[in-house]
Design a protein around this motif. Structure first.
Motif, PDB file in Angstrom:
ATOM      1  N   MET A  38      41.653  53.802  36.846  1.00 60.81           N
ATOM      2  CA  MET A  38      41.091  52.718  37.416  1.00 60.81           C
ATOM      3  C   MET A  38      39.678  52.377  36.713  1.00 60.81           C
ATOM      4  SD  MET A  38      41.401  53.967  41.546  1.00 60.81           S
ATOM      5  CE  MET A  38      40.425  52.259  42.239  1.00 60.81           C
ATOM      6  N   LEU A 359      47.260  42.365  44.226  1.00 59.55           N
ATOM      7  CA  LEU A 359      46.845  43.798  44.473  1.00 59.55           C
ATOM      8  C   LEU A 359      47.845  44.830  45.590  1.00 59.55           C
ATOM      9  CD1 LEU A 359      43.077  42.868  45.108  1.00 59.55           C
ATOM     10  CD2 LEU A 359      44.124  44.375  43.234  1.00 59.55           C
ATOM     11  N   THR A 360      48.476  43.830  46.198  1.00 63.35           N
ATOM     12  CA  THR A 360      49.520  44.680  47.049  1.00 63.35           C
ATOM     13  C   THR A 360      50.522  45.036  46.018  1.00 63.35           C
ATOM     14  OG1 THR A 360      49.202  43.359  49.040  1.00 63.35           O
ATOM     15  CG2 THR A 360      51.197  44.297  48.953  1.00 63.35           C
ATOM     16  N   TRP A 362      50.537  45.712  42.604  1.00 63.80           N
ATOM     17  CA  TRP A 362      50.209  46.782  41.848  1.00 63.80           C
ATOM     18  C   TRP A 362      50.007  48.283  42.722  1.00 63.80           C
ATOM     19  CZ3 TRP A 362      50.683  42.569  39.448  1.00 63.80           C
ATOM     20  CH2 TRP A 362      50.355  42.130  37.987  1.00 63.80           C
ATOM     21  N   SER A 363      49.489  48.175  43.784  1.00 62.32           N
ATOM     22  CA  SER A 363      49.186  49.329  44.636  1.00 62.32           C
ATOM     23  C   SER A 363      50.631  50.092  44.820  1.00 62.32           C
ATOM     24  CB  SER A 363      48.229  49.128  45.808  1.00 62.32           C
ATOM     25  OG  SER A 363      49.043  48.400  46.855  1.00 62.32           O
ATOM     26  N   ARG A 366      51.989  51.701  42.132  1.00 57.73           N
ATOM     27  CA  ARG A 366      51.091  52.540  41.464  1.00 57.73           C
ATOM     28  C   ARG A 366      50.877  52.525  39.976  1.00 57.73           C
ATOM     29  NH1 ARG A 366      54.437  58.184  42.564  1.00 57.73           N
ATOM     30  NH2 ARG A 366      56.284  56.481  42.558  1.00 57.73           N
ATOM     31  N   LEU A 369      44.651  50.261  37.958  1.00 58.88           N
ATOM     32  CA  LEU A 369      43.910  49.161  38.329  1.00 58.88           C
ATOM     33  C   LEU A 369      42.799  49.021  37.318  1.00 58.88           C
ATOM     34  CD1 LEU A 369      44.084  49.769  42.122  1.00 58.88           C
ATOM     35  CD2 LEU A 369      45.646  48.210  40.920  1.00 58.88           C
ATOM     36  N   LEU A 391      44.377  50.027  50.643  1.00 59.26           N
ATOM     37  CA  LEU A 391      45.081  49.566  49.419  1.00 59.26           C
ATOM     38  C   LEU A 391      44.958  50.726  48.465  1.00 59.26           C
ATOM     39  CD1 LEU A 391      46.441  46.810  48.139  1.00 59.26           C
ATOM     40  CD2 LEU A 391      44.041  47.022  46.774  1.00 59.26           C
ATOM     41  N   LEU A 392      43.848  51.001  48.160  1.00 60.31           N
ATOM     42  CA  LEU A 392      43.674  52.036  47.006  1.00 60.31           C
ATOM     43  C   LEU A 392      44.095  53.390  47.244  1.00 60.31           C
ATOM     44  CD1 LEU A 392      39.701  51.062  45.967  1.00 60.31           C
ATOM     45  CD2 LEU A 392      42.027  50.383  45.053  1.00 60.31           C
ATOM     46  N   ASP A 395      47.940  53.331  45.940  1.00 61.24           N
ATOM     47  CA  ASP A 395      47.766  53.257  44.681  1.00 61.24           C
ATOM     48  C   ASP A 395      47.632  54.691  44.027  1.00 61.24           C
ATOM     49  OD1 ASP A 395      47.687  51.587  42.007  1.00 61.24           O
ATOM     50  OD2 ASP A 395      46.140  52.913  41.834  1.00 61.24           O
ATOM     51  N   GLN A 396      46.740  55.206  44.572  1.00 56.94           N
ATOM     52  CA  GLN A 396      46.346  56.626  43.960  1.00 56.94           C
ATOM     53  C   GLN A 396      46.841  58.027  44.669  1.00 56.94           C
ATOM     54  OE1 GLN A 396      43.282  56.956  41.835  1.00 56.94           O
ATOM     55  NE2 GLN A 396      44.433  54.991  41.309  1.00 56.94           N
TER      56      GLN A 396
END
Length: 488
Positions: A38, A359-360, A362-363, A366, A369, A391-392, A395-396
């Motif tokens: 990120m 953003l949804t 991409w998260s 995975r 960002l 959200l994060l 992704d994480q």
């Protein structure tokens, strides 16, 4: 339009296996990029023109406003060695700086701290070079021209420092046959003058021989001494794909002993090369350059659109795992300027609805960002989007994810989160990629989620929706997404 999905329908609509593909990569790769990287990159807002003053100003905002959410890489993209980046459309007019061993160095007029006394490395000559000029003009003798001082500043902010390069060796270095540092080789021993990046006028390719390896060893030893934490290498993942050079760079990174994230560009990386890039790189581009465009002429490959990114992320998500992150490209959000890498200065062309959808996706995929916004004018609404904790967390920390269904204009993704994840261990995203409103009335079972009653939280509103056994009459606007966390 009203859609109903039965659980049995899922099997006929399953587009991609959620389980990750089994690939191998060096142990240090997983340690370097245990989660999707990120941060922030200068390209979207500054193109080739970023200066030290502008970079430091963005780093300050990154550290103060975004680092607490996990954004921790600050990357200077292409052109940091150009004296006159505005002349990039006219290669014959370009001037750039190289050291006595033929390596690009930052231009002091743009990065004043590059000449700070006491930086590591021997004194070096810095040359100004036009690609068609046989003999570069020596313009200065500068002690230890480097990014070390700037990297130290970034590190002092609790962040990591990255730079962009184009694969290969400077044509100017080859013309002068400059020595390759820490070796008996010279530039002509390493250069492949039959191999040039199709869109870059400054470099030749590098031979897959001992001299070529020595060249990349010299670069990475320099970058490690500067304090580089992420290296983005361009013209190597596609247009063309250069696996020999990728492997040389990987070996050179490993020799330094420094944990450097290796990022490959541009895309689209071919799925047939998934195993090879997973063995060598930490992140690689899965599409052409992504910009703030929902859709365009399907026959055009540039720019990559948001609507076109659904199929690419679905195809690549199976390869996402610690150390390996298929990269859907930077986030062109907020204000893009003053000198964008594409188009005119502007606020993002994505609507607020499309920004949530981006953003949804991409998260759930995975993806790394990496922001492209001019952070010095970052607005509160964009900051709130980018720092959404739920959200994060997806992704994480998601352990696996994938596209479950694509039926008409509706696309569904699920992701598994750690069992102890706050608010839920399953994430469900539903997208409307069409141009008309849709209504979804469906059981969770239709999305391959166990038939049960769940506590449901809406990630974007932050509201707890209570205990639900299904999704009753959910209205999705065009280009919109919803993102739920489910917990038994």
């Amino acid at each position: 339009m009203k859609l109903r999905y039965a659980g049995l329908l899922l099997m006929s609509l399953l587009a991609n296996q959620i389980l990750g593909a089994q690939t191998t990569q060096p142990a240090q790769a997983a340690a370097v990029a245990a989660t999707p990287p990120m941060g922030w990159n200068s390209w979207d807002s500054y193109g080739l023109t970023i200066t030290e003053e502008q970079f430091r100003a963005n780093v300050k905002v990154l550290a103060d406003g975004l680092k607490p959410a996990g954004y921790n890489h600050a990357v200077i993209d292409e052109g940091w060695f150009f004296f006159n980046p505005e002349d990039r459309p006219h290669p014959d007019a370009l001037h750039y700086a190289i050291d006595a061993n033929g390596r690009y160095v930052p231009v002091p007029a743009r990065f004043p701290s590059a000449t700070t006394p006491g930086a590591p490395g021997p004194a070096s000559d810095t040359w100004v070079q036009s690609p068609n000029t046989p003999a570069p003009k020596l313009i200065a003798t500068i002690e230890s021209t480097s990014f070390k001082t700037l990297a130290d500043y970034v590190h002092s902010q609790g962040l990591k420092f990255g730079i962009h390069i184009v694969r290969g060796i400077p044509r100017a270095s080859v013309e002068r046959n400059l020595p390759i540092a820490n070796s008996a080789f010279h530039a002509t021993d390493a250069a492949d003058t039959a191999d040039a990046c199709p869109w870059d006028p400054t470099n030749w390719g590098v031979k897959n021989n001992a001299a070529g390896q020595a060249w990349y060893d010299s670069l990475l030893s320099q970058y490690a001494a500067w304090g580089v934490d992420l290296l983005k290498v361009d013209c190597i993942a596609a247009h063309p794909y250069k696996i020999d050079e990728i492997r040389m760079i990987r070996r050179a990174i490993d020799k330094t002993g420094r944990p450097i994230v290796l990022s490959l560009s541009p895309g689209p990386t071919d799925l047939a090369n998934a195993a090879e890039v997973a063995e060598t790189a930490n992140m690689w581009r899965i599409s052409d350059d992504f910009w703030d465009v929902w859709s365009s002429d399907p026959s055009k490959h540039f720019p990559q659109t948001l609507s076109g990114q659904f199929a690419k992320t679905a195809a690549w998500v199976q390869y996402a795992k610690p150390g390996n992150w298929p990269d859907a490209d930077m986030l062109p959000l907020g204000h893009i300027g003053p000198v964008p890498g594409e188009g005119k200065p502007r606020d993002t062309r994505f609507t607020p609805t499309e920004q949530q959808t981006l953003l949804t996706l991409w998260s759930m995929a995975r993806s790394p960002l990496i922001l492209g916004a001019n952070l010095t004018v970052l607005d509160d609404a964009t900051l709130k989007l980018l720092t959404n904790r739920d959200l994060l967390r997806i992704d994480q920390t998601a352990t696996r994810s994938g596209q479950i269904m694509h039926s008409g204009d509706i696309i569904a993704w699920t992701a598994d989160l750690p069992p102890d994840s706050p608010d839920g261990s399953i994430a469900l995203a539903l997208f409307n990629v069409g141009e008309t409103q849709v209504v979804i009335d469906s059981s969770f079972e239709a999305f391959n989620i166990e038939d049960a009653t769940y506590h449901v939280k809406d990630v974007w509103t932050g509201k707890n929706l209570g205990k639900l056994k299904s999704i009753p009459n959910l209205t999705l606007e065009p280009h919109a997404a919803i993102l739920y966390l489910l917990k038994k």
